[in-house]
Scaffold this motif. Structure first.
Motif, PDB file in Angstrom:
ATOM      1  N   TRP A 263       5.490   7.091  -2.170  1.00 31.50           N
ATOM      2  CA  TRP A 263       4.484   7.614  -1.254  1.00 31.50           C
ATOM      3  C   TRP A 263       4.251   6.621  -0.127  1.00 31.50           C
ATOM      4  O   TRP A 263       4.224   5.407  -0.340  1.00 31.50           O
ATOM      5  CB  TRP A 263       3.166   7.859  -1.996  1.00 31.50           C
ATOM      6  CG  TRP A 263       3.304   8.843  -3.113  1.00 31.50           C
ATOM      7  CD1 TRP A 263       3.585   8.570  -4.415  1.00 31.50           C
ATOM      8  CD2 TRP A 263       3.203  10.263  -3.023  1.00 31.50           C
ATOM      9  NE1 TRP A 263       3.653   9.732  -5.146  1.00 31.50           N
ATOM     10  CE2 TRP A 263       3.423  10.786  -4.313  1.00 31.50           C
ATOM     11  CE3 TRP A 263       2.935  11.140  -1.965  1.00 31.50           C
ATOM     12  CZ2 TRP A 263       3.389  12.146  -4.585  1.00 31.50           C
ATOM     13  CZ3 TRP A 263       2.898  12.498  -2.234  1.00 31.50           C
ATOM     14  CH2 TRP A 263       3.120  12.991  -3.535  1.00 31.50           C
ATOM     15  N   LYS A 264       4.020   7.138   1.067  1.00 33.11           N
ATOM     16  CA  LYS A 264       3.733   6.274   2.215  1.00 33.11           C
ATOM     17  C   LYS A 264       2.448   5.481   2.007  1.00 33.11           C
ATOM     18  O   LYS A 264       2.287   4.383   2.536  1.00 33.11           O
ATOM     19  CB  LYS A 264       3.626   7.116   3.488  1.00 33.11           C
ATOM     20  CG  LYS A 264       4.943   7.702   3.965  1.00 33.11           C
ATOM     21  CD  LYS A 264       4.754   8.501   5.246  1.00 33.11           C
ATOM     22  CE  LYS A 264       6.071   9.092   5.725  1.00 33.11           C
ATOM     23  NZ  LYS A 264       5.888   9.900   6.963  1.00 33.11           N
ATOM     24  N   SER A 265       1.509   6.044   1.255  1.00 32.63           N
ATOM     25  CA  SER A 265       0.221   5.383   1.035  1.00 32.63           C
ATOM     26  C   SER A 265       0.303   4.241   0.024  1.00 32.63           C
ATOM     27  O   SER A 265      -0.637   3.458  -0.119  1.00 32.63           O
ATOM     28  CB  SER A 265      -0.810   6.404   0.546  1.00 32.63           C
ATOM     29  OG  SER A 265      -0.369   7.016  -0.657  1.00 32.63           O
ATOM     30  N   ASP A 266       1.423   4.129  -0.682  1.00 31.05           N
ATOM     31  CA  ASP A 266       1.598   3.078  -1.682  1.00 31.05           C
ATOM     32  C   ASP A 266       1.795   1.735  -0.974  1.00 31.05           C
ATOM     33  O   ASP A 266       2.728   1.586  -0.180  1.00 31.05           O
ATOM     34  CB  ASP A 266       2.816   3.400  -2.551  1.00 31.05           C
ATOM     35  CG  ASP A 266       2.939   2.483  -3.757  1.00 31.05           C
ATOM     36  OD1 ASP A 266       2.411   1.355  -3.706  1.00 31.05           O
ATOM     37  OD2 ASP A 266       3.569   2.893  -4.741  1.00 31.05           O
ATOM     38  N   PRO A 267       0.933   0.727  -1.236  1.00 33.21           N
ATOM     39  CA  PRO A 267       1.091  -0.567  -0.551  1.00 33.21           C
ATOM     40  C   PRO A 267       2.366  -1.310  -0.950  1.00 33.21           C
ATOM     41  O   PRO A 267       2.836  -2.177  -0.214  1.00 33.21           O
ATOM     42  CB  PRO A 267      -0.157  -1.344  -0.980  1.00 33.21           C
ATOM     43  CG  PRO A 267      -0.582  -0.710  -2.261  1.00 33.21           C
ATOM     44  CD  PRO A 267      -0.223   0.739  -2.129  1.00 33.21           C
TER      45      PRO A 267
END
Length: 223
Positions: free
Chosen positions: A44-48
């Motif tokens: 996911w793009k939101s995963d740091p």
């Protein structure tokens, strides 16, 4: 979207589920599956730290690699697909004709005005669960917007389009007041529930096209 983990080259047995999990992968391995198809995948793009393999992700990945299982994931394309997508499938199963696409969802048009309470009962029967109902609009429904999952930010767009009732997965806290002020009905049928039909429809399509054995592994989630 697409192949996220490569397994064996020949696929004969495909299992599907809504989201990646250790439980899903162990069940797939126990059933001797060659591939797993999900809506919510690994990355996911939101995963740091999207490419760090440790902890939960390591344990999940280990099951796939040890059993040579492919992992395929399709997120927004499976919401929006006009033939096997989550939202078109919901309308089809509710026997509501689709009118047009909006974002990743679809507007459905009820030929005769339907009582909101009757529509809620049909939705409860479809998902085998009681939805949350925010009845801020008309008691008779004709134009419904279906966007699965976390779709409540589209409430203002729905109102602009003259929608009577919005059927989504879940609703954000601040969007409740937005719906109230817009005079829009919102039915929250569950994120999981509204996103389990797409993988099943896509699996059925693949079974018919390639002669695969397919199974849906239902791991109910009240959210």
């Amino acid at each position: 979207n697409g192949l996220q983990v490569e397994g064996k080259a020949q696929i004969r047995h495909l299992v599907s589920g809504v989201s990646v999990s250790e439980r899903l992968f162990r069940e797939a391995a126990a059933r001797k599956a060659d591939a797993v198809l999900v809506h919510h995948g690994f990355f996911w793009k939101s995963d740091p730290h999207p490419y760090v393999i440790r902890g939960i992700r390591k344990r999940r990945l280990k099951i796939l690699l040890e059993n040579d299982i492919n992992l395929y994931a399709y997120h927004l394309p499976l919401d929006a697909h006009p033939e096997v997508g989550n939202n078109i499938e919901i309308l089809r199963r509710l026997n509501i004709p689709p009118l047009e696409a909006v974002e990743v969802g679809f507007i459905g048009y009820v030929n005769r005005y339907t009582e909101l309470d009757d529509l809620v009962l049909k939705i409860a029967d479809l998902f085998e669960a009681k939805p949350q109902v925010f009845a801020f609009g008309k008691t008779q429904v004709q134009k419904i917007l279906v966007i699965s999952g976390s779709s409540s930010p589209a409430c203002e767009k729905a109102a602009e389009l003259g929608i009577d009732t919005f059927l989504g997965g879940d609703i954000r806290e601040e969007q409740v007041r937005v719906c109230e002020e817009l005079g829009l009905n919102f039915i929250a049928a569950g994120h999981y529930n509204t996103e389990k039909f797409g993988v099943q429809a896509l699996s059925q399509h693949l079974a018919e096209k390639f002669g695969l054995k397919t199974e849906f592994i239902d791991i109910p989630n009240p959210v």
